[in-house]
Design an enzyme around this catalytic site. Structure first.
Site, PDB file in Angstrom:
ATOM      1  NE  ARG A  37      -4.262   1.446   2.176  1.00  0.00           N
ATOM      2  CZ  ARG A  37      -5.324   1.331   2.957  1.00  0.00           C
ATOM      3  NH1 ARG A  37      -5.376   0.363   3.874  1.00  0.00           N
ATOM      4  NH2 ARG A  37      -6.321   2.174   2.848  1.00  0.00           N
ATOM      5  CG  ASP A  59       4.064  -4.123  13.684  1.00  0.00           C
ATOM      6  OD1 ASP A  59       3.625  -3.200  14.415  1.00  0.00           O
ATOM      7  OD2 ASP A  59       3.664  -5.291  13.766  1.00  0.00           O
ATOM      8  CB  SER A 137      -3.497  13.887  21.279  1.00  0.00           C
ATOM      9  OG  SER A 137      -4.170  13.510  22.447  1.00  0.00           O
ATOM     10  CE1 TYR A 148      -7.153   5.440  19.627  1.00  0.00           C
ATOM     11  CE2 TYR A 148      -8.419   7.187  20.658  1.00  0.00           C
ATOM     12  CZ  TYR A 148      -7.696   6.712  19.595  1.00  0.00           C
ATOM     13  OH  TYR A 148      -7.501   7.515  18.495  1.00  0.00           O
ATOM     14  CE  LYS A 152      -4.610   8.521  19.622  1.00  0.00           C
ATOM     15  NZ  LYS A 152      -3.497   8.751  18.647  1.00  0.00           N
ATOM     16  CB  VAL A 181     -11.677  12.385  11.550  1.00  0.00           C
ATOM     17  CG1 VAL A 181     -11.246  12.865  10.171  1.00  0.00           C
ATOM     18  CG2 VAL A 181     -11.213  13.361  12.622  1.00  0.00           C
TER      19      VAL A 181
END
Length: 262
Positions: A37, A59, A137, A148, A152, A181
């Site tokens: 990709r 990775d 963030s 998560y 952040k 988003v």
């Protein structure tokens, strides 16, 4: 010509960063796990924007692979002027009773890798008295959506402390704190947001353009859109008991360890 290194460059905000920086005549170093990709993207960007594009598959949950990216950032012959620590994802299961290995991997990608890569980049940036760090963030840093949010929150606080340390060096640090988003982030995490009103969503193009404008101005905390700046202010003002209650009422989404915002 300035060079930007972007992690998580093959999709989502990272892909948008690549295109906007290329059209602004930045050479690129693209980092992500999917080499095929990345190569396709590199060919497209070279053809469309006429800039130099390096592909660096890695990775970032693997320390040795992260070190290869760090070595590129230490290169003083072809220095990177902008580091975009964008790679990240939500773990699609609860912490309690879940696979701690998955949680460790996400910690490595979203906490350890930005720390290691930032440290690597700052050597040549501070020496040249020129450069910028942009760490992605999230508004989730102010919520309690599992690990998560914790990751952040670390990125946000780390960036604020870094900005203070860099004062007067010619190098800046900015934390981008978007809300929802429209990218493939949520599909990859297995999160269904079909019931979220359209007004809650931000366009990736505007998020990235705001972030890059804020980097140029030396803004430390970049929160695109008035509605998410207002939401962030409310989350900071609310008692933490209320913030935890909001999390608990999120339809079980946050309970799986996923986040409402990327």
């Amino acid at each position: 010509m300035a060079t930007a290194l972007i992690t998580g460059a093959s999709a989502g905000l990272g892909l948008e960063f690549a295109w906007q920086l290329a059209t602004a005549h930045h050479d690129l170093v693209l980092v992500a796990r999917d080499a095929d990709r990345l190569e396709r993207l590199a060919r497209q960007v070279r053809a469309a924007a006429g800039v130099q594009v390096e592909v660096l598959p890695a990775d970032l949950s693997d320390r040795e692979q992260t070190e290869r990216v760090a070595e590129r950032l230490r290169d003083r012959e072809t220095p990177v002027s902008l580091l975009v620590n964008n790679a990240g994802y939500a773990v699609d299961e609860a912490f309690v009773g879940g696979d701690v290995g998955k949680q460790e991997a996400s910690l490595d990608v979203m906490v350890r890798a930005p720390m290691v890569l930032t440290h690597a980049a700052l050597g040549q940036m501070t020496e040249r008295e020129r450069g910028a760090i942009l760490n992605v963030s999230s508004v989730a840093a102010l919520t309690t959506s599992g690990t998560y949010s914790a990751h952040k929150a670390w990125v946000r606080t780390f960036t604020e402390g870094l900005a203070a340390d860099l004062r007067g060096t010619g190098v800046t640090a900015t934390a981008l704190c978007p809300g929802l988003v429209r990218t493939e982030f949520h599909d990859r995490a297995g999160i269904d947001f079909s019931n979220v009103p359209s007004v809650a969503w931000l366009d990736a193009r505007s998020v990235v353009s705001t972030a890059l404008a804020d980097v140029r101005r030396g803004v430390v905390l970049s929160t695109p859109s008035l509605r998410y700046r207002a939401a962030s202010g409310l989350l900071r003002a609310l008692p933490r008991t209320a913030v935890r209650a909001i999390r608990g009422g999120a339809g079980g989404v946050a309970g799986r360890g996923a986040s409402l915002v990327p």
